[in-house]
Scaffold this motif. Structure first.
Motif, mmCIF file in Angstrom:
data_model
loop_
_atom_site.group_PDB
_atom_site.id
_atom_site.type_symbol
_atom_site.label_atom_id
_atom_site.label_comp_id
_atom_site.label_asym_id
_atom_site.label_seq_id
_atom_site.Cartn_x
_atom_site.Cartn_y
_atom_site.Cartn_z
ATOM 1 N N VAL A 1 80.518 -41.815 55.130
ATOM 2 C CA VAL A 1 80.710 -43.232 55.426
ATOM 3 C C VAL A 1 79.863 -44.096 54.495
ATOM 4 C CG1 VAL A 1 81.242 -42.795 57.846
ATOM 5 C CG2 VAL A 1 78.871 -43.255 57.167
ATOM 6 N N ASN A 2 80.259 -45.355 54.374
ATOM 7 C CA ASN A 2 79.468 -46.275 53.556
ATOM 8 C C ASN A 2 78.230 -46.726 54.323
ATOM 9 O OD1 ASN A 2 80.239 -48.393 55.319
ATOM 10 N ND2 ASN A 2 82.091 -48.772 54.107
ATOM 11 N N ALA A 3 77.345 -47.440 53.655
ATOM 12 C CA ALA A 3 76.062 -47.830 54.230
ATOM 13 C C ALA A 3 76.222 -48.642 55.514
ATOM 14 C CB ALA A 3 75.254 -48.612 53.202
ATOM 15 N N THR A 4 77.291 -49.422 55.604
ATOM 16 C CA THR A 4 77.510 -50.277 56.773
ATOM 17 C C THR A 4 77.638 -49.457 58.052
ATOM 18 O OG1 THR A 4 78.657 -51.891 55.378
ATOM 19 C CG2 THR A 4 78.988 -52.059 57.770
ATOM 20 N N TRP A 5 78.314 -48.306 57.946
ATOM 21 C CA TRP A 5 78.593 -47.490 59.127
ATOM 22 C C TRP A 5 77.602 -46.348 59.328
ATOM 23 C CZ3 TRP A 5 81.739 -49.165 62.752
ATOM 24 C CH2 TRP A 5 82.670 -50.160 62.413
ATOM 25 N N THR A 6 76.617 -46.242 58.437
ATOM 26 C CA THR A 6 75.611 -45.183 58.578
ATOM 27 C C THR A 6 74.882 -45.281 59.914
ATOM 28 O OG1 THR A 6 75.253 -44.975 56.196
ATOM 29 C CG2 THR A 6 73.478 -44.226 57.634
ATOM 30 N N LEU A 7 74.488 -46.505 60.283
ATOM 31 C CA LEU A 7 73.753 -46.676 61.536
ATOM 32 C C LEU A 7 74.630 -46.422 62.762
ATOM 33 C CD1 LEU A 7 71.321 -49.623 60.811
ATOM 34 C CD2 LEU A 7 70.729 -47.470 61.929
ATOM 35 N N THR A 8 75.930 -46.598 62.626
ATOM 36 C CA THR A 8 76.828 -46.254 63.728
ATOM 37 C C THR A 8 76.797 -44.754 63.988
ATOM 38 O OG1 THR A 8 78.306 -48.107 63.231
ATOM 39 C CG2 THR A 8 79.214 -46.326 64.557
ATOM 40 N N ILE A 9 76.896 -43.964 62.921
ATOM 41 C CA ILE A 9 76.849 -42.511 63.058
ATOM 42 C C ILE A 9 75.493 -42.079 63.591
ATOM 43 C CG2 ILE A 9 77.050 -40.311 61.847
ATOM 44 C CD1 ILE A 9 79.659 -41.883 62.058
ATOM 45 N N ILE A 10 74.431 -42.687 63.086
ATOM 46 C CA ILE A 10 73.091 -42.340 63.554
ATOM 47 C C ILE A 10 72.929 -42.703 65.031
ATOM 48 C CG2 ILE A 10 70.635 -42.885 63.313
ATOM 49 C CD1 ILE A 10 71.116 -43.194 60.307
ATOM 50 N N GLY A 11 73.507 -43.826 65.444
ATOM 51 C CA GLY A 11 73.460 -44.210 66.855
ATOM 52 C C GLY A 11 74.149 -43.180 67.740
ATOM 53 N N ILE A 12 75.304 -42.676 67.281
ATOM 54 C CA ILE A 12 76.012 -41.626 68.035
ATOM 55 C C ILE A 12 75.148 -40.380 68.105
ATOM 56 C CG2 ILE A 12 78.076 -40.186 68.167
ATOM 57 C CD1 ILE A 12 79.522 -42.285 66.455
ATOM 58 N N LEU A 13 74.574 -39.989 66.973
ATOM 59 C CA LEU A 13 73.724 -38.791 66.917
ATOM 60 C C LEU A 13 72.546 -38.913 67.870
ATOM 61 C CD1 LEU A 13 73.481 -37.802 63.132
ATOM 62 C CD2 LEU A 13 74.057 -36.273 65.026
ATOM 63 N N LEU A 14 71.895 -40.066 67.856
ATOM 64 C CA LEU A 14 70.708 -40.248 68.690
ATOM 65 C C LEU A 14 71.051 -40.174 70.173
ATOM 66 C CD1 LEU A 14 67.662 -40.871 68.640
ATOM 67 C CD2 LEU A 14 68.240 -43.292 68.751
ATOM 68 N N ALA A 15 72.113 -40.872 70.564
ATOM 69 C CA ALA A 15 72.499 -40.889 71.981
ATOM 70 C C ALA A 15 73.018 -39.521 72.426
ATOM 71 C CB ALA A 15 73.555 -41.958 72.225
ATOM 72 N N HIS A 16 73.853 -38.897 71.588
ATOM 73 C CA HIS A 16 74.418 -37.607 71.977
ATOM 74 C C HIS A 16 73.348 -36.533 72.061
ATOM 75 C CE1 HIS A 16 76.504 -33.705 71.221
ATOM 76 N NE2 HIS A 16 77.219 -34.171 72.226
ATOM 77 N N THR A 17 72.435 -36.512 71.098
ATOM 78 C CA THR A 17 71.351 -35.521 71.127
ATOM 79 C C THR A 17 70.510 -35.696 72.384
ATOM 80 O OG1 THR A 17 71.260 -35.497 68.709
ATOM 81 C CG2 THR A 17 69.356 -34.615 69.875
ATOM 82 N N SER A 18 70.205 -36.934 72.713
ATOM 83 C CA SER A 18 69.422 -37.209 73.922
ATOM 84 C C SER A 18 70.157 -36.733 75.173
ATOM 85 C CB SER A 18 69.144 -38.711 74.016
ATOM 86 O OG SER A 18 68.463 -39.016 75.210
ATOM 87 N N MET A 19 71.471 -36.931 75.214
ATOM 88 C CA MET A 19 72.259 -36.564 76.391
ATOM 89 C C MET A 19 72.499 -35.063 76.508
ATOM 90 S SD MET A 19 74.974 -39.720 76.873
ATOM 91 C CE MET A 19 75.627 -39.710 75.213
ATOM 92 N N CYS A 20 72.050 -34.295 75.534
ATOM 93 C CA CYS A 20 72.162 -32.832 75.598
ATOM 94 C C CYS A 20 70.979 -32.202 76.329
ATOM 95 C CB CYS A 20 72.259 -32.243 74.192
ATOM 96 S SG CYS A 20 73.848 -32.503 73.381
ATOM 97 N N SER A 21 70.168 -33.019 76.995
ATOM 98 C CA SER A 21 68.980 -32.492 77.682
ATOM 99 C C SER A 21 69.348 -31.449 78.733
ATOM 100 C CB SER A 21 68.191 -33.633 78.334
ATOM 101 O OG SER A 21 68.980 -34.303 79.305
ATOM 102 N N GLY A 22 70.480 -31.659 79.420
ATOM 103 C CA GLY A 22 70.901 -30.704 80.438
ATOM 104 C C GLY A 22 71.181 -29.330 79.852
ATOM 105 N N ASP A 23 71.876 -29.316 78.735
ATOM 106 C CA ASP A 23 72.202 -28.049 78.078
ATOM 107 C C ASP A 23 70.928 -27.335 77.621
ATOM 108 O OD1 ASP A 23 74.884 -28.694 78.401
ATOM 109 O OD2 ASP A 23 74.983 -29.698 76.459
#
Length: 207
Positions: free
Chosen positions: A152-174
């Motif tokens: 992705v271009n620089a504009t959408w980099t933080l969108t992907i990082i936001g998904i990564l951060l939230a999804h990684t955090s929500m994997c606490s149960g696993d």
């Protein structure tokens, strides 16, 4: 494992612990705090993505074109998209269960306590099988997002990082459940879900 729950005791297993699904959160909190390779991996992954987010926010801070509002907006897009991924996350769990031989799979959720579960009624899984079941969504989704991060271009980099951060955090149960298996690995733990009664049982091998 090709063994039924009612056959566990005859095959040298005794009850180690049980988990009422309504008590999932405190159970996870207990074992995600244990010093195991899975709890450490969980915290390291979250720390890495957090640092990545900080870098993405600060990159180009001294340039006239820097726009914090735009970056925050795209980061929040990512946080929102992560919640949309939850059904996909659980579906991957179900596929992983089926790959290990489970047939009677289902889902459970508690919106108030904010947890979601993929269940396999009366399917006995050992540590190796459960590792595949628990890690599959994290590995698959993280891998896809990491590839997208490079595309992705620089504009959408933080969108992907936001998904990564939230999804990684929500994997606490696993990771919390994996930490339980790792904590008791010398006891050769196995587990199965009793969907009707809302309980997961953990058995250990008798030496």
């Amino acid at each position: 494992m090709k063994i039924k729950p009612e056959e566990l005791e005859d095959n040298g297993y005794i009850l180690l612990d049980s988990l009422g699904h309504q008590e999932l959160v405190p159970f996870i909190q207990t074992y995600i705090k244990k010093s195991t390779k899975y709890s450490i991996t969980y915290y390291l992954c979250n720390f890495f993505v957090f640092i990545l987010a900080g870098y993405a926010f600060m990159e180009g801070f001294d340039k006239p074109s820097y726009n914090i509002e735009n970056r925050l907006t795209h980061f929040c897009y990512g946080l929102g998209i992560a919640f949309v991924l939850l059904p996909i996350h659980e579906y991957i769990h179900v596929l992983a269960y089926k790959s290990q031989g489970a047939t009677n799979t289902s889902y459970s959720a508690n919106i108030k306590k904010f947890y979601f579960m993929a269940l396999a009624d009366k399917f006995v899984a050992n540590k190796k099988e459960f590792e595949i079941i628990a890690l599959s969504p994290f590995v698959i989704i993280t891998s896809i997002l990491s590839i997208l991060l490079c595309l992705v271009n620089a504009t959408w980099t933080l969108t992907i990082i936001g998904i990564l951060l939230a999804h990684t955090s929500m994997c606490s149960g696993d990771f919390g459940l994996l930490s339980f298996f790792e904590f008791y690995k010398n006891k050769e733990p196995v587990t199965y879900d009793d969907v009707e009664n809302g309980i997961s049982y953990f058995y250990q091998k008798v030496e």
